[in-house]
Motif scaffolding. Structure first.
Motif, PDB file in Angstrom:
ATOM      1  N   ASP A  21      -6.423  -3.591  -0.254  1.00 30.28           N
ATOM      2  CA  ASP A  21      -7.294  -2.624  -0.913  1.00 30.28           C
ATOM      3  C   ASP A  21      -8.445  -2.175  -0.007  1.00 30.28           C
ATOM      4  O   ASP A  21      -9.398  -1.556  -0.474  1.00 30.28           O
TER       5      ASP A  21
ATOM      6  N   GLU B 248      -8.903   2.515   3.475  1.00 32.27           N
ATOM      7  CA  GLU B 248      -7.456   2.324   3.563  1.00 32.27           C
ATOM      8  C   GLU B 248      -7.165   0.839   3.678  1.00 32.27           C
ATOM      9  O   GLU B 248      -8.062   0.028   3.934  1.00 32.27           O
ATOM     10  N   SER B 249      -5.908   0.476   3.496  1.00 34.61           N
ATOM     11  CA  SER B 249      -5.522  -0.920   3.626  1.00 34.61           C
ATOM     12  C   SER B 249      -5.646  -1.365   5.084  1.00 34.61           C
ATOM     13  O   SER B 249      -5.391  -0.599   6.013  1.00 34.61           O
TER      14      SER B 249
ATOM     15  N   TYR C 234      -4.089   1.341   7.842  1.00 34.14           N
ATOM     16  CA  TYR C 234      -2.739   1.889   7.685  1.00 34.14           C
ATOM     17  C   TYR C 234      -2.605   3.253   8.358  1.00 34.14           C
ATOM     18  O   TYR C 234      -1.582   3.541   8.986  1.00 34.14           O
TER      19      TYR C 234
ATOM     20  N   THR D 244       0.298   1.103  -6.240  1.00 31.83           N
ATOM     21  CA  THR D 244      -0.546   1.566  -5.144  1.00 31.83           C
ATOM     22  C   THR D 244       0.235   2.556  -4.303  1.00 31.83           C
ATOM     23  O   THR D 244       1.353   2.262  -3.862  1.00 31.83           O
TER      24      THR D 244
ATOM     25  N   GLU E 221      -0.298   5.038  -0.914  1.00 30.08           N
ATOM     26  CA  GLU E 221      -1.182   5.290   0.225  1.00 30.08           C
ATOM     27  C   GLU E 221      -0.472   6.198   1.216  1.00 30.08           C
ATOM     28  O   GLU E 221       0.682   5.964   1.581  1.00 30.08           O
TER      29      GLU E 221
ATOM     30  N   THR F 243      -6.995   9.126   0.299  1.00 27.00           N
ATOM     31  CA  THR F 243      -5.711   8.776   0.912  1.00 27.00           C
ATOM     32  C   THR F 243      -5.020   7.626   0.195  1.00 27.00           C
ATOM     33  O   THR F 243      -3.885   7.285   0.535  1.00 27.00           O
ATOM     34  N   ARG F 244      -5.705   7.019  -0.786  1.00 26.22           N
ATOM     35  CA  ARG F 244      -5.144   5.857  -1.481  1.00 26.22           C
ATOM     36  C   ARG F 244      -5.400   6.014  -2.980  1.00 26.22           C
ATOM     37  O   ARG F 244      -6.519   6.318  -3.405  1.00 26.22           O
TER      38      ARG F 244
ATOM     39  N   GLU G 187      -4.645   4.109  -6.791  1.00 22.94           N
ATOM     40  CA  GLU G 187      -4.208   2.916  -7.518  1.00 22.94           C
ATOM     41  C   GLU G 187      -4.062   3.256  -8.995  1.00 22.94           C
ATOM     42  O   GLU G 187      -4.948   3.876  -9.594  1.00 22.94           O
TER      43      GLU G 187
END
Length: 477
Positions: free
Chosen positions: A258, A282-283, A305, A393, A395, A447-448, A450
């Motif tokens: 996360d 980002e992750s 990522y 999730t 991404e 960009t992400r 959830e």
């Protein structure tokens, strides 16, 4: 002790997989260490900071997607040789970028995880573990569940090296030759592991967010400690043991899916406690410790990522006070950098507008040319046993415009604090098996995304997500 983290972005490469970044050993004390990172485009990029700017040492040509990067070399020498896995192949590069190895394993599975020790290669696909010595098949083991990570405990005797497989069925499998020596039961599915001590101390992290330390003995394991995920933060993708605070003790650096980076230390009685943290959009796929920006200062280097590589350094309370006094001295230098960045932005804007005009002209002409952009999507669908819900999730490497959800069975969309998108529902069309048709419109530079859903027990169906990024021409995947 008051601690603040300072973040500096170094460079951006392509989309990266977990554990595809390393720091080369120190070569000259005058300069910082070199960073090498691999991406999904198949390129290996090595850079070094000079006068605050990232200078490319070498960059290989694009090729197949790279899933893992490790450092190695002859035993007793500097471990500065770069090994990458791409498909069923292993490639090796020296510190100057010259390729010295191209080993085709002829495996039916693509290599997902890898460990290197001397002339030994410990390679794993999804379920198969292979041990190669001098590029010759040496040992083999078939796991009963998916292998998420691979490490090895070194030894002076090559035959006594202990490979460890982190498997999806909540165990660490300790291998001896081609047989299972024993397995270590854990509270969650281990997603990554690293070596804290060459004597057998292994640090592991799980997909549900907890981490701990276990000692791998000759005949049986010994659990040291395990820290639960009480805050319900993301799963762990990477971790590292490194003395970031320069207090003589190694801290634990944890990167989560996360975007949360956590720095854990130890209290007076030796129990782990969090020291500081930082949040990325980002992750986090890789985190390593070293001296990159300055040869005298420890820092953590993080890759995300989307391919951003950043440096995290620690600023103590005394350094904060000194930094205020240094602002006036650094203002002129910063002003020059700002002017250079502004000129670069103006040049890029001119180039973008020119390319847009060319594309519009070509798209409207008789000989129309249009290419659908390809982009990678990192998706996860995880069951949360606490409230009987599913956590989704999505991404993407570029900003998301909207996400369309469609399902042929009734499901409920639950509220999530991390979700800032605006949702709108369409009418249910039961005749066409559209029990759910919802659209999430994302904010700028998102960009992400959830999501959280709950299904009706006993009913099963198909949930489809259509992701549309902010790019031209418009495309959905």
């Amino acid at each position: 002790m008051e601690i603040e983290l300072h973040r500096t972005e170094y460079i951006q490469v392509g989309v990266t997989s977990p554990k595809t970044m390393k720091i080369l050993p120190m070569a000259k004390e005058k300069h910082g260490q070199k960073v090498v990172v691999a991406d999904h485009e198949g390129a290996v990029t090595c850079f070094q900071l000079k006068r605050g700017d990232a200078s490319i040492v070498f960059k290989t040509l694009p090729g197949p997607k790279i899933t893992r990067l490790e450092l190695g070399g002859p035993l007793g020498s500097v471990q500065d040789r770069i090994f990458v896995s791409c498909g069923p192949e292993i490639r090796g590069y020296n510190k100057k970028g010259k390729q010295f190895l191209n080993f085709d394993t002829n495996l039916t599975e693509s290599i997902q995880t890898m460990a290197v020790y001397g002339s030994d290669l410990f390679l794993c696909g999804n379920y198969i573990y292979n041990h190669y010595r001098d590029c010759k098949d040496f040992n083999y083991y078939l796991s009963t569940d998916r292998i998420n990570d691979t490490i090895c405990i070194p030894s002076d005797n090559m035959d006594n090296v202990i490979p460890i497989l982190a498997c999806q069925d909540r165990v660490l499998r300790v291998i001896k030759d081609s047989d299972l020596r024993y397995q270590v039961d854990l509270s969650g599915s281990p997603s990554c592991a690293c070596l804290m001590d060459p004597k057998g101390e292994v640090l592991y992290g799980t997909s549900d967010g907890l981490f701990g330390v276990v000692h791998i003995g000759e005949m049986e394991p010994l659990h040291r400690w395990e820290l639960p995920n009480d805050d319900n933060v993301g799963g762990i993708l990477c971790l590292e043991s490194y003395d970031l605070l320069e207090d003589g003790k190694n801290e634990i650096l944890i990167g989560r899916d996360d975007g949360l980076l956590q720095i854990y230390g130890y209290d007076e009685i030796g129990d782990p406690e969090i020291k500081c943290k930082s949040v990325f959009p980002e992750s986090i796929t890789s985190v390593v410790g070293g001296r990159v920006a300055n040869a005298n200062t420890n820092e953590a280097v993080v890759s995300t990522y989307a391919g951003w590589v950043s440096g995290i350094s620690v600023i103590h309370a005394q350094q904060m006070a000194n930094a205020e006094n240094m602002k006036s001295i650094m203002s002129e230098e910063n002003q020059m950098k700002i002017e250079m960045l502004r000129s670069e932005i103006e040049e890029l804007q001119v180039r973008i507008s020119r390319e847009r005009e060319n594309y519009q002209y070509m798209a409207s002409s008789d000989n129309r040319v249009s290419a659908v952009p390809q982009f990678s999507i990192n998706d996860k669908f995880v069951l949360n046993g606490d409230d009987a819900s599913y956590h989704i999730t999505l991404e993407v490497q570029m900003p998301i415009d909207n996400v369309l959800l469609q399902c042929n069975v009734p499901i409920d969309l639950l509220d999530l604090d991390k979700n800032s998108a605006v949702v709108s529902f369409s009418d249910v069309d039961i005749e066409n098996n559209n029990y759910l048709l919802a659209t999430y419109r994302c904010q700028a530079n998102t960009t992400r995304l959830e999501l959280k859903i709950r299904s009706i027990e006993g009913q099963y169906g198909t949930l489809q997500a259509y992701v549309t990024p902010r790019c031209q021409p418009k495309s959905c995947q």
